[in-house]
Write a protein that holds these residues in place. Sequence first.
Motif, PDB file in Angstrom:
ATOM      1  N   GLU A   1       0.826  -1.203   0.000  1.00 36.61           N
ATOM      2  CA  GLU A   1       0.000   0.000   0.000  1.00 36.61           C
ATOM      3  C   GLU A   1       0.862   1.257   0.000  1.00 36.61           C
ATOM      4  OE1 GLU A   1      -2.588  -0.468   3.348  1.00 36.61           O
ATOM      5  OE2 GLU A   1      -3.988  -1.644   2.169  1.00 36.61           O
TER       6      GLU A   1
ATOM      7  N   ARG B   1      -3.660   5.255  -1.820  1.00 39.22           N
ATOM      8  CA  ARG B   1      -3.738   5.108  -3.275  1.00 39.22           C
ATOM      9  C   ARG B   1      -4.849   4.128  -3.618  1.00 39.22           C
ATOM     10  NH1 ARG B   1      -0.906   6.138  -7.778  1.00 39.22           N
ATOM     11  NH2 ARG B   1       0.959   6.862  -6.708  1.00 39.22           N
ATOM     12  N   TYR B   2      -5.687   4.507  -4.571  1.00 41.05           N
ATOM     13  CA  TYR B   2      -6.772   3.650  -5.018  1.00 41.05           C
ATOM     14  C   TYR B   2      -6.258   2.735  -6.118  1.00 41.05           C
ATOM     15  CZ  TYR B   2     -11.050   2.149  -7.293  1.00 41.05           C
ATOM     16  OH  TYR B   2     -12.046   1.391  -7.847  1.00 41.05           O
ATOM     17  N   VAL B   3      -6.381   1.445  -5.900  1.00 42.70           N
ATOM     18  CA  VAL B   3      -6.002   0.452  -6.901  1.00 42.70           C
ATOM     19  C   VAL B   3      -7.261  -0.367  -7.198  1.00 42.70           C
ATOM     20  CG1 VAL B   3      -4.501  -1.497  -7.449  1.00 42.70           C
ATOM     21  CG2 VAL B   3      -3.656   0.348  -5.991  1.00 42.70           C
TER      22      VAL B   3
ATOM     23  N   GLY C   1      -5.725  -4.865  -9.903  1.00 42.83           N
ATOM     24  CA  GLY C   1      -4.412  -4.318  -9.560  1.00 42.83           C
ATOM     25  C   GLY C   1      -3.995  -3.170 -10.423  1.00 42.83           C
ATOM     26  N   GLY C   2      -2.740  -3.114 -10.674  1.00 43.91           N
ATOM     27  CA  GLY C   2      -2.148  -2.034 -11.434  1.00 43.91           C
ATOM     28  C   GLY C   2      -0.684  -2.381 -11.599  1.00 43.91           C
TER      29      GLY C   2
ATOM     30  N   GLY D   1       1.777  -0.934 -10.281  1.00 40.66           N
ATOM     31  CA  GLY D   1       2.583  -0.634  -9.116  1.00 40.66           C
ATOM     32  C   GLY D   1       3.484   0.574  -9.334  1.00 40.66           C
TER      33      GLY D   1
ATOM     34  N   SER E   1       4.577   4.330  -9.626  1.00 33.76           N
ATOM     35  CA  SER E   1       4.107   5.590  -9.060  1.00 33.76           C
ATOM     36  C   SER E   1       5.172   6.658  -9.243  1.00 33.76           C
ATOM     37  CB  SER E   1       3.799   5.432  -7.573  1.00 33.76           C
ATOM     38  OG  SER E   1       4.973   5.162  -6.847  1.00 33.76           O
TER      39      SER E   1
END
Length: 137
Positions: A45, A122-124, A128-129, A131, A133
């Motif tokens: 997170e 952070r909204y995931v 997912g995503g 990662g 940033s």
Amino acid sequence: MALGPFRFRIPTYSVEQISRKVSSRVASQEIIGARPTTHLLGPGEETVKFSSTFYPFHLNGGGLQQLEGIRGSCLDQVPLMLISVAGLVYGRWIILDVSDERTQISRSGYPQMVTVDMNLKRYVPRGGGSGFSIGLF
């Protein structure tokens, strides 16, 4: 800085301090007769904390209206875009909590100083995503 429709700028309500925390997910697997092995599970997170102080008595109450809007967005749990003053987009964030302390109350009950702390995560979305940033600092 902007969080969704909210603008943090002087003189109405500016951010004075930003703290950021990122974590990674790591798990250990117990092995008989040896040290546990480490499994790297990916990014964890990411959270951000904003701190600010504003003086609504001297700013015609502008900051108090925005603070009420921020509280409403916290309760609505709507992901909001976080954008720096320079225009860098940091993605979507959820407001986890907002706390404020109102001091120096006038005779009419109006605070002359308000200190606010706000925590974001952070909204995931599901699935997912990457990662990836961009740093806030």
